[in-house]
Design a protein around this motif. Sequence first.
Motif, mmCIF file in Angstrom:
data_model
loop_
_atom_site.group_PDB
_atom_site.id
_atom_site.type_symbol
_atom_site.label_atom_id
_atom_site.label_comp_id
_atom_site.label_asym_id
_atom_site.label_seq_id
_atom_site.Cartn_x
_atom_site.Cartn_y
_atom_site.Cartn_z
ATOM 1 N N GLY A 170 34.514 47.435 47.076
ATOM 2 C CA GLY A 170 35.978 47.527 46.750
ATOM 3 C C GLY A 170 36.690 48.589 47.260
ATOM 4 N N MET A 228 36.780 48.686 51.031
ATOM 5 C CA MET A 228 37.946 47.641 51.479
ATOM 6 C C MET A 228 39.361 48.250 51.240
ATOM 7 N N ASN A 229 39.389 48.844 50.244
ATOM 8 C CA ASN A 229 40.889 49.468 49.970
ATOM 9 C C ASN A 229 41.247 50.446 50.739
ATOM 10 N N SER A 269 43.683 43.722 49.947
ATOM 11 C CA SER A 269 43.693 44.445 48.801
ATOM 12 C C SER A 269 43.450 43.944 47.639
ATOM 13 N N ILE A 328 40.955 41.543 47.304
ATOM 14 C CA ILE A 328 39.544 41.606 47.194
ATOM 15 C C ILE A 328 39.151 43.032 46.647
ATOM 16 N N GLY A 329 39.551 43.998 47.524
ATOM 17 C CA GLY A 329 39.217 45.401 47.168
ATOM 18 C C GLY A 329 39.444 45.576 45.617
ATOM 19 N N MET A 330 40.821 45.218 44.933
ATOM 20 C CA MET A 330 40.982 45.334 43.866
ATOM 21 C C MET A 330 40.242 44.659 42.754
ATOM 22 N N MET A 377 37.033 43.839 43.347
ATOM 23 C CA MET A 377 35.763 44.351 43.251
ATOM 24 C C MET A 377 35.665 45.482 42.586
ATOM 25 N N ILE A 378 36.661 46.349 42.561
ATOM 26 C CA ILE A 378 36.703 47.800 41.723
ATOM 27 C C ILE A 378 36.839 47.368 40.273
#
Lengths: 736, 736
Positions: free
Chosen positions: A572, A575-576, B384, B386-388, B390-391
Amino acid sequence: MSNTPLIFWLVPVASLIALGFAWHFFRSMMKESEGTPRMKEIAAHVRKGAMAYLRQQYRVVAIVFLILVLFFAFLAYGLGVQNPWVPFAFLTGGLFSGLAGFIGMRTATFASARTAHAASQSLNKGLKVAFRSGAVMGLVVVGLGLLDISVWYLILNHFIDATGTQKLMIITTTMLTFGMGASTQALFARVGGGIYTKAADVGADLVGKVEAGIPEDDPRNPATIADNVGDNVGDVAGMGADLYESYCGSILATAALGAAAFASSGMQMQAVLAPMLIAAVGILLSVIGIFLVRTKEGATMKQLLGALGIGVNVSSVLIAICTFGILYVLQIDNWLGISFSVIVGLLAGIIIGQSTEYYTSHSYKPTQKIAKSSETGPATVIISGIGMGMISTAIPVITIAVAIILAFLCAINFDVQHMISAENISKGLYGIGIAAVGMLSTLGITLATDAYGPIADNAGGNAEMSGLDPDVRKRTDALDALGNTTAATGKGFAIGSAALTALALLASYIEEVKIGMQHIGETTLQLADGTTKAIADANILDMMDYFQVTLMNPNVLVGAFIGAMMAFLFCGLTMNAVGRAAQSMVEEVRRQFREIKGILEGKATPDYARCVAISTKGAQREMLFPSIIAIVVPILVGFIFGVAGVMGLLIGSLSAGFVLAVFMANSGGAWDNAKKFIEEGNFGGKGSDNHKATVVGDTVGDPFKDTSGPSLNILIKLMSMVSIVVAGLTVSMHLL
Amino acid sequence: MSNTPLIFWLVPVASLIALGFAWHFFRSMMKESEGTPRMKEIAAHVRKGAMAYLRQQYRVVAIVFLILVLFFAFLAYGLGVQNPWVPFAFLTGGLFSGLAGFIGMRTATFASARTAHAASQSLNKGLKVAFRSGAVMGLVVVGLGLLDISVWYLILNHFIDATGTQKLMIITTTMLTFGMGASTQALFARVGGGIYTKAADVGADLVGKVEAGIPEDDPRNPATIADNVGDNVGDVAGMGADLYESYCGSILATAALGAAAFASSGMQMQAVLAPMLIAAVGILLSVIGIFLVRTKEGATMKQLLGALGIGVNVSSVLIAICTFGILYVLQIDNWLGISFSVIVGLLAGIIIGQSTEYYTSHSYKPTQKIAKSSETGPATVIISGIGMGMISTAIPVITIAVAIILAFLCAINFDVQHMISAENISKGLYGIGIAAVGMLSTLGITLATDAYGPIADNAGGNAEMSGLDPDVRKRTDALDALGNTTAATGKGFAIGSAALTALALLASYIEEVKIGMQHIGETTLQLADGTTKAIADANILDMMDYFQVTLMNPNVLVGAFIGAMMAFLFCGLTMNAVGRAAQSMVEEVRRQFREIKGILEGKATPDYARCVAISTKGAQREMLFPSIIAIVVPILVGFIFGVAGVMGLLIGSLSAGFVLAVFMANSGGAWDNAKKFIEEGNFGGKGSDNHKATVVGDTVGDPFKDTSGPSLNILIKLMSMVSIVVAGLTVSMHLL
């Protein structure tokens, strides 16, 4: 050095042969012409950008290394919980890994214009220049890897004050820690390079292709040089450092396991030498394979693939045969079974590569279905790509699972009745380790086919930007398409080998814990049944017993949860990071289109350097946080939850991280090729709404396949490596 | 029944009280007017569609149950490796779970038009009708759950021929298997319902909103009835069956752990009763909480949330206080510590809910950032999101990790020195189980807030389709928005409780293995140190020792890999299922727009029923394969790799599945709300390119948050349940 067997010298000799051929291929590539002044100019831009990036990256990495070396020195000389050689071993691992990436990348930046120029003469010539330049990288990685191993072996053998098995175990576990240096370097290379390349790529595509409607690699696009630089720093330098680490890690972990497993039969020296010798012979066979790669004019994609395939396959078959010879000559216990463990690893690598190709090539149904889903817009392209990527994890996981069991069983001569006895478990784990070595034994040539990809890609970019004849561009396109396929299989191979290597590291973690306990002066273990045992005599099962590493230990459970989470968190964050860095790039490209008059008419030169600088800065800023948590979390988990927690952490991150990595790499690759499938005229072809929908998929796939996915390979290895290096600290202090 | 303590009777009494209030709420809802003839007609359409779907689903499920019952009967009466009660327990679990879903859904379909009509009078009236209808579902789930538990306890207590601890252990482990029935039913409800609802939703949106440009819930859209049916079958029936299963599973697993852990202190009966009594008191307090929910006209979102919050919070605080009383009255060992374990579970549920709200509500930064990323198109919205997502897994995982450790330590009175002793480990695991019970103790009201959501959603749909006054629609929109928030926190809660329940199941798996071994006539264990021990006296650590469930056992490692893969494979299959089913829906809606003249001008009625039939058929066809592998894989893994492999499988699927589920639910929720944020006028507002980009995100998010993500909750529980039920088979035959 009197106790060093003669046959050991084959290892440094093979490493020097690899480096010699790398030098030879580099020289002969450099003798080729770089083509027209325009071609030279563009190549120089890319080279300059790449070097500027690497310089900047090494500066950041140097600071991180300085801090870590001080920390390890404190552990070793201050607290006395670590071997005094560790800070140095750590440093050389980082240094050699960085060097391998640097040489590979420098070669690639010299090779691109030369490949384009050679392709203007004939396809075969283009393939040869590009592939042999890729081979420089492959051979440098394996050559430097074995060199580092040889030198450290000789130094430690000379200086370490112990005898017999004990000495060998200290040597091998100490050497293992140089893997952490390589791993740390690799992490920054993969994460930083991955962010760099995708920020540039996504930025170039979003504004250039989508908004301004100009083609890929068009010189009017200010981000195009940065995009080409990205191929070099991400795909070449990052991949090189990653596999350098797997290569050394698997050999060293197996050696460490061998020293312990074969002590009772007095074969520990043979067991330590076996992985090194397999790797050494693999190098020689890789060189032979490299010479076999050639093609003829007008070759189809299938013929081009066949040309590379011959090289790789011949090397693989020969190493399979030679393995039996090596282990027979060593006269190691159960040499036949262990040889089959090696073959299992080789085969697993091939199957994973094939399955990757099936799921990501547009010659097969899965990718074609994703292309078809574009008929209902970008959302269904994303849904079907993610669905397919998740399904595609089944074959690699089953392959790895079967390989683990088979490699284990072969190494214990299929003694299923006593599979988990004290004797068999060490030997079985050694079998898993040596399977990883087998998978990586032909790395010299497999990495060449991989590093070849970005060189061909850059050659295409160079041909486009310098306005070469469309026929030349057609040839470089053919070479590039080949590179996309090898890149996909290469990624599968990198993930598979990382998983097996991480397993071997997990097993050797126990050996490191044992050494760590002895180092801080503990001598006996209190076992669950109330008896005590000398640590020196403790086997893996005793250690599991002592640290209560069972699945019902809440520390193990909590570790597994945190490990699985780490894989997702890390993905994540990266990606960000790509999202943010790409955002700055988009704004810059838009600004240049707006402010530099005549740029879109080709009358003014864009400010390439500024885009390069933005990608560099973005990558540097963004790579730090995810990298640091990858290093800090295993230390923290060890400090709070102890050895059992660390093992839970490693198995959680390994299992979830492996599956996540395969998913991301395959989804990304499939989206890329679904777009290409449409560009070839299917489902409406280039410029249609369907095409636009797949461009969205491709853009999402970029960080999947080139940043987050590949970075996971390193994460799972690095967390094991960090745990190994701080094992002494973990056993001497933890809360629970 | 003389040995049944008097206090036990509180459990059936509480269950009957819950069912009584459910009946009361249902009757008073039915007394409300359904509004205009048009409103009645639409509600009837939805009700008919939902019932048609459920009938079809139960038909498929009945066949699966028949096959499984025959299989269990064969295990019990043919091979003799299973308790003879199991086939019956399995059946009632499935029956009650299905019944709970059915009643909840039927209530919801009666309530939607009534809510819309009540909202035309006042906001408070609308909230009251919708919320109390949701409460029917909440109370039916907990009421039927405790009823099933009470009845089986009384039956088994009467018939089972054993004494003391042995008898209690057989009773509790047998009851546990009715969880598998509930789990299997829940799986089909979640997967089938999830595919149904998202196929309809995605299909309706893609053609209706994106292509034809007509608003949500517009009667001209042929898929709109199917979409409203979907809310009922997916979100109401699916969620109900899911939580029914967690509720019973956590109580029964804790009881089974308690029977073993407290045998030596003679407190086994108290330990078995404790989770049941906490659940019983929780029901009474939930009813009180439900009566506290009310609001006033013109209430803001915050005030509406506050209105629900008061009900939930009062129940939670009261149950926390009562827990101390219950455990004190039971006079169980370390009653104070165990009470704190319960509190830990309650708190963990609240924290996970809060973190879900933070990451998915557009009042906070993460979702706003996703909305902002729409400025560079749909690709960056996906990246963003998917990134968010995952985080966002970090906080829930850390919360669960801390909860596991704290619940364990509280239950052993913080005896950190002997954390993993034979005595402490059972009690600690009991602590983890009772934390899950604590988290679920207020399920009566938390599920009410959850089931309320789709009712409000459908009320909005009904208001729109029957052309009610815009003011009414504004009120139903406010109720709907509230429902979206409670749905997000509810999802976090469902996942968190599934994880803790699965852990408790994992621990009770060992007890089941023990019973299984005794059942097939084994009497002693051969331990690693060469000694033997009577199985009846064996503790959890002895079992771990005997089955060598350490992290270095390759069977465990392989199991963990396969487990992590299962989570991804299952998600991928359900994602693709939604994609395919939505595809048929898109084609049907396009066909109707094309072929039925005057449909878009509102002059002709669309063929709603056909869209309902397509979703039904799609869901039935697609749910079978993923569901079957979820049942078959644990059996296969047990057959090949034995108990150690199964435990590896469960820990792999639990850790990876939990993280994956949180990621998917949060990404999906955030995309949904990022779109809503733009619709509220930010970043260009409705109809802008930015809005279109977030519609892509929302569409991708639909299967994330409503199909694949929630199905994972069941997967991780079902795989444990299957393993528990076939434990006897696994111990009597396996290959490795």
